[in-house]
Design an enzyme around this catalytic site. Structure first.
Site, PDB file in Angstrom:
ATOM      1  N   HIS A   2       0.793  -1.029  -0.236  1.00  0.00           N
ATOM      2  CA  HIS A   2      -0.027  -0.222   0.392  1.00  0.00           C
ATOM      3  C   HIS A   2       1.133   0.953   0.156  1.00  0.00           C
ATOM      4  CE1 HIS A   2      -3.342   2.788   1.575  1.00  0.00           C
ATOM      5  NE2 HIS A   2      -2.589   3.503   1.317  1.00  0.00           N
ATOM      6  N   GLU A   3       1.988   1.214   0.836  1.00  0.00           N
ATOM      7  CA  GLU A   3       2.649   2.958   1.112  1.00  0.00           C
ATOM      8  C   GLU A   3       3.605   3.009  -0.632  1.00  0.00           C
ATOM      9  OE1 GLU A   3       2.073   4.144   2.864  1.00  0.00           O
ATOM     10  OE2 GLU A   3       0.394   2.850   4.403  1.00  0.00           O
TER      11      GLU A   3
ATOM     12  N   HIS B 255       1.414   4.237  -2.563  1.00  0.00           N
ATOM     13  CA  HIS B 255       1.871   5.389  -3.171  1.00  0.00           C
ATOM     14  C   HIS B 255       2.971   6.512  -3.323  1.00  0.00           C
ATOM     15  CE1 HIS B 255      -2.065   7.049  -0.869  1.00  0.00           C
ATOM     16  NE2 HIS B 255      -1.947   5.645   0.511  1.00  0.00           N
TER      17      HIS B 255
ATOM     18  N   HIS C  84       3.632   6.860  -6.755  1.00  0.00           N
ATOM     19  CA  HIS C  84       2.760   7.668  -7.729  1.00  0.00           C
ATOM     20  C   HIS C  84       3.864   9.120  -7.225  1.00  0.00           C
ATOM     21  CE1 HIS C  84      -2.064   9.551  -7.122  1.00  0.00           C
ATOM     22  NE2 HIS C  84      -0.976   9.602  -8.759  1.00  0.00           N
TER      23      HIS C  84
HETATM   24 ZN    ZN Z   1      -3.396   5.034   2.234  1.00  0.00          ZN
END
Ligand code: ZN
Length: 675
Positions: free
Chosen positions: A463-464, A467, A470
């Site tokens: 998940h991290e 980010h 991105h």
């Molecule tokens: Zn998040």
């Protein structure tokens, strides 16, 4: 000696930053930013994008970067001295950015810039300018005289009320304790029971001390055999900070005043209600759109929720002798049902996920999908646990990142990604490459051993990294809309949740796992169990999230809601609640997300982003999880664009159509036919 916080030519010198550097550096940078603000609004600077950016963005970017470094070490290697230095400077830094965001002279200058250059600017710059102008309006820069004064009063009073709201929740939580007999603690896991006994002992009381703090409260609801105890604890928990508890902590009046102030603020800004203000900077277009999105999901999840509840009721009656399931039985019965159905432990799974293997597997996935190379790199770090890497494409540096994966004292709990600096074609002509940091709080390895991760940890790490990708893979070079900057709040979790999907793929897990002792990959049988457990009660859980989301949106979209909060929640529950809550349930009085957090008229974002990421993932499922052209399109249309184009347009460019909820429902097991 040079202050390390003032060195902007290189990566932050994390190892050299000391508490005594904070005040002098930040004071100097604040002075610089203030001078830049004065200069940019003066006649010296023409309403020209490069000229304005060369003065103001250079100064504020430095301030932001230095403050980011201080905030970071405050979060990961805190000391009392550092906290004091941080706390001392926080108000001045916050004040500067608030003032910059509502300065009417600067607003006028930006409008002059729009007139002078608007249509001739590049698309990303036009987007950055649109965001700036919008934020000035939302920050009250357009208001004058009494209206402006009132706007400021509202902001100040709202901040005060939000603070009181959370203090009341905290005090009400702290203010309750129940001393249970040892017999009442029957069923609790050993560590929870031990903690309760020790807490009582410390106060020289007998039995076990139970509180409303999660680590004490939740095991009771999940495991305590005593129904009376569960009811007592549940009642205390759901009446916190309400008129049914200690009057000193009653949030009723605060909630009403907050909603009234938000409505007034909306009207000052020219909006019909506060929900419209909240949505002005989000991907969702209108409260009506959000509500129909939520209601559509509710309608589709409802049959599954009813099935979940029916199964639970039957199980509770047959196996637990609970004939009439009550709200305080739900977690207890659910846990028993889960144990019976899916017998495997997190501990068993952990043996397969060693940190080096998982991280290398993740790096391989990123390299395959996004046509990059990731290699270890050198930089000063804040702790020996921290690592540093670089991302290259065809030998060219694209970005860099730090990882800091293990829990320790002085480190804030949780997991997050933060930017160290963003991609930016600086006014001096240099291209600044983006740098990210990925922070987690996994259980550290035992001395001399390899660290083991739970499957939850693995998902968090992916998940991290979503980010971080991105932020780092962006090809936009204008500050404000590069990477994660300027991305709508309700769309920003798309790339992160997207990455989580890999952790549920058989093919991927074969590469991520190797048993710490036998070196064997994850067995199919265990994987099947994980998969089956993944969607346990997803119908019920979805309905609960929808209840909160619809309640939040209605409160902020109906301009008379301040006087009828309890009516609104009762109406929403009639629409969405499967198991009716107890009549004394005052959940709203501790709903800090919307009364004291940033989620007012924004709670729906959780579901909204899930829909986006599930639908994006479905494109990979259709084409093959490692399909190169799908991955290219995802990178180019979503990751590389950052905030330079609206999230809705990014999504459409990638998927060829607007998002639909089908993939999410399917992933969560809510599309199979019900027997
Ligand atoms: Zn998040």
């Amino acid at each position: 000696m040079q202050n390390p916080l003032l060195n902007f030519n290189a990566l932050p010198e994390f190892a050299k930053i000391c508490p005594e550097h904070v005040k002098p550096a930040l004071s100097q940078l604040l002075d610089g930013a203030n001078a830049a603000l004065e200069r940019v609004v003066s006649n010296d600077i023409a309403p020209d994008y490069d000229a304005m950016s060369g003065v103001l963005n250079v100064a504020t970017e430095r301030l932001g970067r230095a403050w980011g470094a201080v905030s970071h070490i405050h979060a990961v290697v805190d000391t009392p001295e550092l906290r004091a230095a941080y706390t001392e400077m926080l108000p001045a830094v916050t004040e500067f950015f608030t003032r910059r965001g509502s300065d009417e002279r600067l607003f006028a200058k930006y409008r002059a810039l729009e007139t002078a250059q608007g249509p001739s600017l590049s698309a990303p710059r036009q987007q950055a300018l649109r965001h700036d102008l919008r934020d000035f309006v939302l920050g009250g820069a357009q208001l004058t005289g009494g209206a402006k004064e009132r706007f400021a009063q509202i902001a100040e009073r709202s901040a005060e009320l939000a603070q009181q709201f959370s203090e009341h929740v905290m005090d009400a939580t702290d203010g309750f304790a129940y001393y249970a007999s040892e017999e009442e603690l029957d069923g609790l896991p050993v560590d929870a029971k031990q903690a309760a006994l020790e807490a009582a002992q410390k106060e020289e009381k007998t039995g076990g001390k139970l509180t409303l703090h999660f680590p004490s409260y939740f095991p009771v609801m999940q495991y305590a055999h005593s129904q009376d105890l569960r009811e007592r604890m549940h009642r205390a928990y759901v009446t916190r900070a309400s008129e049914l508890g200690n009057p000193k902590h009653d949030n009723s009046a605060i909630m009403q005043e907050l909603l009234e102030l938000r409505q007034e603020e909306a009207q000052l800004l020219g909006y019909a209600n506060y929900a419209q203000v909240s949505l002005a900077s989000k991907m969702a277009q209108s409260p009506e759109q959000v509500l129909s999105f939520l209601r559509d999901l509710a309608e589709r999840a409802l049959p599954y929720a009813k099935r979940d509840l029916q199964e639970l009721r039957t199980f509770a009656a047959q196996e637990l002798s609970i004939a009439d399931l009550q709200p305080w039985d739900q977690a207890y019965a659910s846990e028993k049902l889960r144990e019976q159905r899916y017998a495997f432990s997190d501990e068993e799974l952990r043996q397969y996920f060693t940190e080096p293997r998982v991280l290398q597997g993740l790096i391989n996935i990123i390299e395959t999908l996004f046509d990059v190379k990731i290699v270890a790199d050198e930089a000063q770090v804040w702790h020996p646990d921290a690592r540093f890497y670089r991302i290259e494409r065809c030998g060219e540096l694209i970005g860099q990142f730090y990882t800091d994966l293990y829990a320790r004292t002085g480190k804030r709990p949780g997991a997050w990604m933060d930017d160290v600096r963003g991609r930016w074609l600086r006014p001096d002509g240099q291209l600044q490459t983006p740098v990210a940091q990925i922070v987690c709080n996994f259980t550290p390895p035992l001395p001399g051993k390899t660290a083991l991760l739970s499957h939850d940890d693995v998902t968090t790490l992916f998940h991290e990294f979503g980010h971080a990708l991105h932020h780092m893979l962006t090809q936009v070079s204008d500050s404000g809309v590069a990477g994660i900057s300027g991305v709508e709040w309700d769309a920003v979790e798309l790339p992160s949740q997207f990455m989580e999907n890999f952790c549920w793929e058989w093919e991927v897990l074969q590469k991520l796992t190797a048993h710490v002792e036998t070196d064997q990959t994850l067995p199919r049988e265990l994987f099947d169990k994980m998969l089956a457990a993944k969607n346990f009660q997803s119908g019920l859980q979805t309905m609960r999230q929808l209840e909160f989301s619809i309640f939040d949106m209605r409160l902020h979209a109906e301009n008379d809601s301040a006087n009828r909060i309890s009516e609104v929640i009762a109406e929403v529950r009639r629409e969405t609640s499967i198991l009716p809550p107890a009549p004394f349930n005052r959940f709203q009085h501790s709903f800090s997300h919307i009364f004291a957090g940033g989620y007012s008229a924004g709670y729906y974002s959780y579901k909204w982003a899930e829909v986006l990421s599930a639908d994006a993932w479905a494109a990979f499922e259709e084409a093959g999880v490692f399909d190169a052209s799908t991955a290219n399109r995802y990178r180019q249309e979503i990751l590389e664009r950052g905030g330079s184009r609206d999230a809705a347009d990014n999504f459409k460019a990638f998927r060829g159509r607007a998002p639909t909820v089908d993939a999410l429902l399917r992933h969560q097991g809510m599309s199979d036919s019900l027997s």
